[in-house]
Motif scaffolding. Structure first.
Motif, PDB file in Angstrom:
ATOM      1  N   THR A  50      -0.085   2.183  17.993  1.00 60.87           N
ATOM      2  CA  THR A  50      -0.555   1.032  17.221  1.00 60.87           C
ATOM      3  C   THR A  50       0.278  -0.181  17.631  1.00 60.87           C
ATOM      4  O   THR A  50       1.281  -0.037  18.334  1.00 60.87           O
ATOM      5  CB  THR A  50      -0.426   1.322  15.706  1.00 60.87           C
ATOM      6  OG1 THR A  50       0.964   1.494  15.378  1.00 60.87           O
ATOM      7  CG2 THR A  50      -1.191   2.594  15.322  1.00 60.87           C
ATOM      8  N   HIS A  59       1.855  -0.465   3.816  1.00 60.04           N
ATOM      9  CA  HIS A  59       1.051   0.699   4.200  1.00 60.04           C
ATOM     10  C   HIS A  59       1.560   1.928   3.447  1.00 60.04           C
ATOM     11  O   HIS A  59       2.765   2.135   3.350  1.00 60.04           O
ATOM     12  CB  HIS A  59       1.208   1.041   5.691  1.00 60.04           C
ATOM     13  CG  HIS A  59       0.603   0.065   6.641  1.00 60.04           C
ATOM     14  ND1 HIS A  59      -0.628  -0.505   6.467  1.00 60.04           N
ATOM     15  CD2 HIS A  59       1.055  -0.414   7.831  1.00 60.04           C
ATOM     16  CE1 HIS A  59      -0.908  -1.288   7.498  1.00 60.04           C
ATOM     17  NE2 HIS A  59       0.107  -1.256   8.335  1.00 60.04           N
ATOM     18  N   GLN A  60       0.643   2.748   2.978  1.00 64.06           N
ATOM     19  CA  GLN A  60       0.975   4.130   2.605  1.00 64.06           C
ATOM     20  C   GLN A  60       0.307   5.007   3.645  1.00 64.06           C
ATOM     21  O   GLN A  60      -0.906   4.872   3.883  1.00 64.06           O
ATOM     22  CB  GLN A  60       0.477   4.481   1.197  1.00 64.06           C
ATOM     23  CG  GLN A  60       1.228   3.753   0.093  1.00 64.06           C
ATOM     24  CD  GLN A  60       0.841   4.231  -1.309  1.00 64.06           C
ATOM     25  OE1 GLN A  60       0.134   5.226  -1.471  1.00 64.06           O
ATOM     26  NE2 GLN A  60       1.296   3.503  -2.314  1.00 64.06           N
ATOM     27  N   VAL A  61       1.077   5.882   4.277  1.00 62.51           N
ATOM     28  CA  VAL A  61       0.590   6.666   5.414  1.00 62.51           C
ATOM     29  C   VAL A  61       0.788   8.157   5.146  1.00 62.51           C
ATOM     30  O   VAL A  61       1.833   8.573   4.632  1.00 62.51           O
ATOM     31  CB  VAL A  61       1.346   6.253   6.701  1.00 62.51           C
ATOM     32  CG1 VAL A  61       1.040   7.196   7.857  1.00 62.51           C
ATOM     33  CG2 VAL A  61       1.002   4.812   7.076  1.00 62.51           C
ATOM     34  N   PHE A 105      -3.773  10.038  11.177  1.00 56.45           N
ATOM     35  CA  PHE A 105      -3.161   9.713   9.891  1.00 56.45           C
ATOM     36  C   PHE A 105      -4.090   8.880   9.026  1.00 56.45           C
ATOM     37  O   PHE A 105      -5.002   8.217   9.530  1.00 56.45           O
ATOM     38  CB  PHE A 105      -1.796   9.030  10.064  1.00 56.45           C
ATOM     39  CG  PHE A 105      -1.783   7.736  10.847  1.00 56.45           C
ATOM     40  CD1 PHE A 105      -2.025   6.523  10.221  1.00 56.45           C
ATOM     41  CD2 PHE A 105      -1.495   7.738  12.208  1.00 56.45           C
ATOM     42  CE1 PHE A 105      -1.976   5.335  10.932  1.00 56.45           C
ATOM     43  CE2 PHE A 105      -1.451   6.549  12.939  1.00 56.45           C
ATOM     44  CZ  PHE A 105      -1.693   5.344  12.302  1.00 56.45           C
ATOM     45  N   CYS A 107      -4.101   5.697   6.477  1.00 56.11           N
ATOM     46  CA  CYS A 107      -3.286   4.513   6.205  1.00 56.11           C
ATOM     47  C   CYS A 107      -3.967   3.705   5.114  1.00 56.11           C
ATOM     48  O   CYS A 107      -5.102   3.251   5.293  1.00 56.11           O
ATOM     49  CB  CYS A 107      -3.131   3.688   7.474  1.00 56.11           C
ATOM     50  SG  CYS A 107      -2.231   2.145   7.198  1.00 56.11           S
TER      51      CYS A 107
END
Lengths: 122, 122
Positions: A50, A59-61, A105, A107
């Motif tokens: 990225t 961000h919550q990942v 993932f 995000c």
């Protein structure tokens, strides 16, 4: 009830400076009526990454598959499926796939920036 | 960078009317400085279920393991690992594990109710 499925085949390539080998799909976002926050599915090919960037929203990942590394505010950590990460607003960050298989993932981002205006890709 | 891992062993039993065989953990919430939304990890034992209730905030749900059914506004659908669901505000809903193994899901909520005040368990 709005229902869909995680499927890496359903993601589309991300064309953005500093991005290599990344595709994404907005699973639940503005187009689905989300008002507060948005869930996106990312797939990073081996060797891909990225952008190394920063912005005014968090961000919550959740890493779903594969492995790689995450850079955050100058620190680099190993990540793998099952990891949950928080990227703070305004911190430079990047996700890199250093493994042999696609790294997937989730995000999550807020729909609106702290100072107003829509979060891109939400 | 704030980092943790998904681990069903780290969840704690939920004691609430209408709940059976459910444990949860706030992965990223108010205690971790989240301002906009919160991520929780739920584990529902076989035969267990969340409460049949409604509230003024939404859920974004990702089923991580196991299978069962979700009821939403009178409609019941089969769910399994990989499903992504949206529970609308004010709709009655319940998650039930009808399988043989623990059903795990992530459930995301906003930190604040539409009318103000903190979302419980966020």
């Amino acid at each position: 009830m709005l229902k869909t499925r995680l499927n890496p085949q359903d993601t589309a390539p991300v064309a953005m400076d500093g991005v290599d080998g990344v595709s994404m799909r907005v699973l639940l976002g503005g187009d689905h009526g989300m008002k507060n926050f948005s869930m996106r599915h990312f797939v990073v090919e081996p060797g891909g990454h990225t952008p190394q960037h920063a912005h005014d929203y968090e961000h919550q990942v959740v890493v779903l598959a594969g492995s790689g590394e995450a850079e955050h505010d100058g620190e680099t950590i190993a990540i793998s499926a099952g990891d949950v990460l928080f990227v703070e607003p305004e911190k430079h960050h990047q996700f890199r796939n250093t493994g042999q298989e696609p790294m997937e993932f989730l995000c999550l981002v807020p729909r609106e920036r702290a100072g107003g205006g829509e979060v891109p890709g939400s």
